[in-house]
Design an enzyme around this catalytic site. Structure first.
Site, short mmCIF file in Angstrom:
data_model
loop_
_atom_site.label_atom_id
_atom_site.label_comp_id
_atom_site.label_asym_id
_atom_site.label_seq_id
_atom_site.Cartn_x
_atom_site.Cartn_y
_atom_site.Cartn_z
N CYS A 175 0.99 -7.63 11.63
CA CYS A 175 1.33 -7.85 13.28
C CYS A 175 0.34 -9.00 13.79
CB CYS A 175 0.93 -6.47 13.82
SG CYS A 175 2.00 -5.26 13.52
N HIS A 181 -10.61 -2.62 11.69
CA HIS A 181 -9.14 -3.24 11.10
C HIS A 181 -9.18 -4.59 12.19
CE1 HIS A 181 -4.96 -3.63 9.63
NE2 HIS A 181 -5.57 -4.29 8.83
N LYS A 208 -9.91 -2.40 1.96
CA LYS A 208 -9.67 -1.21 2.66
C LYS A 208 -10.34 -0.13 2.17
CE LYS A 208 -7.27 -3.69 5.10
NZ LYS A 208 -5.78 -3.92 5.38
N ARG A 213 0.74 -1.12 0.04
CA ARG A 213 -0.11 -0.02 -0.03
C ARG A 213 0.88 1.20 -0.04
NH1 ARG A 213 -1.87 1.09 4.29
NH2 ARG A 213 -1.20 -0.97 5.28
N ASP A 228 -9.07 -9.93 9.08
CA ASP A 228 -8.84 -8.57 8.53
C ASP A 228 -9.74 -7.14 8.84
OD1 ASP A 228 -6.55 -7.28 7.53
OD2 ASP A 228 -7.69 -6.46 6.02
N SER A 257 -1.11 -3.45 10.29
CA SER A 257 -0.85 -4.54 9.19
C SER A 257 0.51 -5.33 9.29
CB SER A 257 -0.54 -3.79 7.88
OG SER A 257 -1.71 -2.95 7.59
N TYR A 281 -1.82 -3.74 -6.56
CA TYR A 281 -1.69 -3.93 -5.36
C TYR A 281 -2.97 -4.04 -4.27
CZ TYR A 281 -0.25 -5.13 -0.56
OH TYR A 281 -0.57 -5.71 0.71
N ARG A 307 2.03 -12.16 -1.00
CA ARG A 307 0.66 -12.48 -0.33
C ARG A 307 0.10 -13.56 -0.69
NH1 ARG A 307 -1.74 -8.95 3.85
NH2 ARG A 307 0.16 -7.28 4.28
P1 GTP Z 1 -2.46 -7.75 7.29
O1 GTP Z 1 -2.76 -8.64 6.20
O2 GTP Z 1 -1.15 -6.87 6.77
O3 GTP Z 1 -3.15 -6.86 7.98
O4 GTP Z 1 -1.51 -8.61 8.75
P2 GTP Z 1 -1.85 -9.42 9.86
O5 GTP Z 1 -2.02 -8.41 11.03
O6 GTP Z 1 -2.83 -10.44 9.44
O7 GTP Z 1 -0.46 -10.46 10.10
P3 GTP Z 1 -0.11 -11.84 10.05
O8 GTP Z 1 -0.76 -12.71 10.78
O9 GTP Z 1 -0.04 -12.23 8.49
O10 GTP Z 1 1.48 -11.74 10.66
C1 GTP Z 1 2.52 -11.10 10.14
C2 GTP Z 1 3.66 -11.52 10.25
O11 GTP Z 1 3.97 -11.63 11.81
C3 GTP Z 1 4.02 -13.08 9.86
O12 GTP Z 1 5.33 -12.92 9.27
C4 GTP Z 1 3.90 -14.00 10.95
O13 GTP Z 1 4.68 -15.06 11.08
C5 GTP Z 1 4.35 -13.10 12.16
N1 GTP Z 1 3.52 -13.12 13.45
C6 GTP Z 1 2.16 -13.23 13.66
N2 GTP Z 1 1.73 -13.80 14.81
C7 GTP Z 1 3.02 -13.78 15.38
C8 GTP Z 1 3.30 -14.16 16.93
O14 GTP Z 1 2.28 -14.40 17.86
N3 GTP Z 1 4.57 -14.14 17.40
C9 GTP Z 1 5.62 -13.81 16.36
N4 GTP Z 1 6.81 -13.62 16.75
N5 GTP Z 1 5.24 -13.47 15.06
C10 GTP Z 1 3.90 -13.54 14.62
C1 SPV Z 2 -2.89 -4.65 5.24
O1 SPV Z 2 -2.12 -3.82 4.79
O2 SPV Z 2 -3.36 -4.36 6.32
C2 SPV Z 2 -3.52 -5.58 4.67
C3 SPV Z 2 -3.14 -5.86 3.12
O3 SPV Z 2 -4.46 -6.42 5.09
S1 SPV Z 2 -4.04 -4.77 2.15
O4 SPV Z 2 -5.07 -5.35 1.77
O5 SPV Z 2 -3.23 -4.57 1.03
O6 SPV Z 2 -4.28 -3.60 2.84
MN MN Z 3 -4.81 -5.55 7.26
#
Ligand code: GTP
Ligand code: SPV
Ligand code: MN
Length: 602
Positions: A255, A231, A211, A74, A280, A253, A202, A372
């Site tokens: 996290c 979110h 979003k 983004r 999400d 994002s 993207y 992704r």
């Molecule tokens: P968006 O799709 O961008 O909104 O991200 P999200 O909040 O869904 O994050 P996601 O669960 O995809 O995790 C992002 C990164 O953080 C990945 O590389 C995970 O492996 C890592 N991660 C997720 N949960 C944990 C956790 O509990 N501990 C650690 N150390 N890393 C984590």
């Molecule tokens: C984020 O960035 O929080 C995502 C991916 O979930 S996107 O849909 O590209 O914003």
């Molecule tokens: Mn997100």
């Protein structure tokens, strides 16, 4: 040539004609969402190179898409909220007057689809038959966007039936343009229920139901109508007594939302079962029973690939073995994808995310850090039976989480809704690869909505307070942090499935049980309140995870002044009181010597 399919809706057809006159495509196709249509579009993508076929024996109907190298995340600096009154969009958004924005983008859209097909995709956000749900129509010249929208939303007849004769649909106009960041804009017109996006393919910039519509425009609408567009992940937890609880979590994002939404209980916690409602976005509504109910408006998962493995997220790993679009991952010689954090060791040779030869000694990563997967929710083994429930699920707890190496404990509880709103409003997190810009820099991200709130965030904080005051059984609010590190720079908490240990304490607190102390920042679990059975974690390690250092919090309190000033008269007085109360408690807990030499921070 226009293939109108089965669409007879006059408002849609009129808008399609207007856009076609401007963008001048060779062909217009109104999509019906059928399987035959998918096969045809995939065939065209394989011919144009927009998709690369992955190993169909091992990963049926999986494809790889390589984006333009400078179109991988983004772009928040090119994202605008265009309201007549600038104050309505707030200091949290880039702003342009609607007429000026249209004057800027109209020449970019003029003829942009020449030589291309213009696809018209009617889609529904939310379950069919739900009063929560909203219809959008996305016009795009990207086949990848069409295929992604088919996964991420409910496309075709279901959307048109929901709309009926109403003209209340979001007009989502998208073109790849020339993909140049110099001519890239994502413009929101909340007063006209419209989005214009050009110059990016993207996810968050181009899949306009996500979003743009389900957060920025929906948050605007939610304020008017008395609900919340957030979110947030939505997770179902069945306890050993077979009672099911639902929690939401707002984390910025990349996290940890997708991972928490697909949590697998650790072996040492028998009798627990987790189900996934959303990963999400959550639309939350106060219901007549005084509780807050959540639906996931999406129909698929657009998840971060790196770090996804059988160890960290087996549910997602299995889910993406079929019917999945991969974007910007590496390709192994056997036609299967690979990425950093995969269970398999690095391949001796591969093609990196840009299609260049790669070996383990290459300086760059094989997969882009924001690569992704796009997979349908129905392929998620833990998908909740309530996923399609038009009424949503009742929420017991809301989590605010962020990436914080220091200061912020593993978990603490807000004293009440107002204090919880304050914890959300003062959230800050280290930046990730999900947005362009530097990674690992601490920035404010209230409620994990900084990039997604479609109006003045000061008013948004007040709206949170207002919604809370209508609830007789409000969810309890917690702050969590899986990412605290020790002196060696390593994470102190194992995370992933073990996060259930923290959730167990959270649910105990919701039931009026669970041990805590009333610390300066909120209710903190006592040393043994979080179950460590099956974990080799010492009391000292747990103490480090739960530590609240008043001297460190002095910095945080000072930094909050910036946030309060930024929103001026829009910042709610009730949250300023919470800030003053925190300052008072922190200063009571600290010695004058400790106060010296402290800077302000977040
Ligand atoms: P968006 O799709 O961008 O909104 O991200 P999200 O909040 O869904 O994050 P996601 O669960 O995809 O995790 C992002 C990164 O953080 C990945 O590389 C995970 O492996 C890592 N991660 C997720 N949960 C944990 C956790 O509990 N501990 C650690 N150390 N890393 C984590
Ligand atoms: C984020 O960035 O929080 C995502 C991916 O979930 S996107 O849909 O590209 O914003
Ligand atoms: Mn997100």
């Amino acid at each position: 040539m226009t293939d109108k399919g089965t669409v007879t809706h006059a408002g849609i057809l009129k808008w399609v004609d207007e856009v076609a006159a401007l963008t001048k495509p060779d062909r217009v196709l109104i999509c019906d969402g059928s399987e035959g249509e998918r096969e045809q579009i995939v065939k065209e993508c394989l011919a144009t190179g927009e998709l690369i076929e992955l190993n169909q024996t091992r990963m049926p109907r999986c494809y790889l898409h390589r984006s333009a190298p400078h179109d991988v995340a983004r772009t928040e600096h090119l994202t605008y909220v265009c309201t007549n009154n600038q104050d309505d969009s707030g200091p949290n958004n880039n702003w342009m007057a609607p007429a000026a924005a249209k004057a800027k983008l109209t020449p970019l859209f003029d003829g942009a689809m020449r030589g291309r097909t213009m696809f018209v995709v009617p889609f529904l956000m939310g379950p069919s038959g739900s009063e929560f749900s909203k219809v959008g129509v996305e016009i795009t010249d990207s086949r990848y966007v069409v295929l992604s929208m088919r996964i991420m939303t409910r496309v075709g007849r279901v959307a048109l039936e929901h709309l009926g004769g109403s003209d209340d649909f979001t007009r989502c106009l998208h073109s790849l343009g020339d993909l140049s960041p110099d001519r890239r804009f994502i413009m929101h017109f909340p007063e006209e229920n419209t989005v214009w996006s050009i110059g990016s393919g993207y996810g968050g910039n181009a899949l306009l139901g996500k979003k743009c519509m389900a957060l920025r425009l929906a948050s605007w609408l939610a304020r008017k109508e008395g609900w919340l567009a957030e979110h947030m992940l939505i997770l179902g937890l069945q306890d050993p007594q077979n009672k099911i609880h639902y929690v939401c979590g707002a984390f910025p994002s990349a996290c940890g939302k997708t991972n928490l939404a697909m949590l697998v209980p650790p072996a040492s916690m028998p009798g627990w079962k987790a189900t996934t409602v959303g990963d999400d976005i959550a639309w939350l509504r106060p219901a007549p029973d005084g509780r807050l109910y959540a639906v996931n408006p999406e129909a698929g998962f657009f998840g971060v690939v790196p770090g996804t493995s059988r160890k960290t997220n087996p549910t997602a790993f299995d889910m993406i073995q079929h019917d999945t679009l991969f974007t910007n991952v590496a390709l192994r010689p056997d036609g299967t994808p690979w990425w950093e954090g995969h269970d398999d060791p690095a391949p001796a040779e591969a093609l990196d995310w840009q299609g260049r030869p790669w070996t383990p000694s290459s300086a760059e990563k094989a997969a882009h850090p924001n690569s992704r997967f796009t997979a349908p929710a129905t392929n998620c083994a833990t998908l909740s039976p309530e996923f399609d429930n038009p009424s949503g699920v009742p929420i017991e707890a809301i989590l605010f989480g962020a990436r914080r190496q220091r200061r912020v404990p593993l978990v603490y509880e807000a004293r009440n809704w107002q204090h919880g709103t304050f914890l959300g409003a003062t959230l800050s997190s280290e930046t990730t690869a999900a947005a362009t810009g530097k990674v690992g820099v601490l920035r404010r991200d209230p409620m994990a909505m900084w990039p997604f709130c479609g109006y003045n965030m000061g008013d948004y904080f007040q709206h949170w307070l207002d919604v809370g005051s209508t609830l007789t059984r409000p969810p309890k609010i917690f702050r969590v942090n899986w990412f605290r590190t020790g002196d060696d720079g390593k994470f102190l908490w194992p995370g992933f499935g073990d996060n259930l240990r923290v959730l167990q304490w959270i649910l105990e607190r919701c039931a009026g049980r669970g041990e805590f102390t009333d610390s300066a920042i909120g209710h903190l679990p006592t040393l043994h309140a979080i179950d460590r059975k099956g974990l080799s974690m010492t009391d000292q390690q747990m103490a480090a995870l739960l530590k609240v250092d008043p001297a460190e919090w002095v910095e945080a309190v000072a930094g909050q002044e910036d946030l309060i000033h930024m929103f001026g008269s829009h910042f709610p007085a009730a949250l300023r009181q919470e800030h003053d109360e925190l300052a008072r408690r922190i200063h009571t807990a600290i010695t004058p010597e400790e106060l010296e030499g402290r800077d302000s921070g977040m």
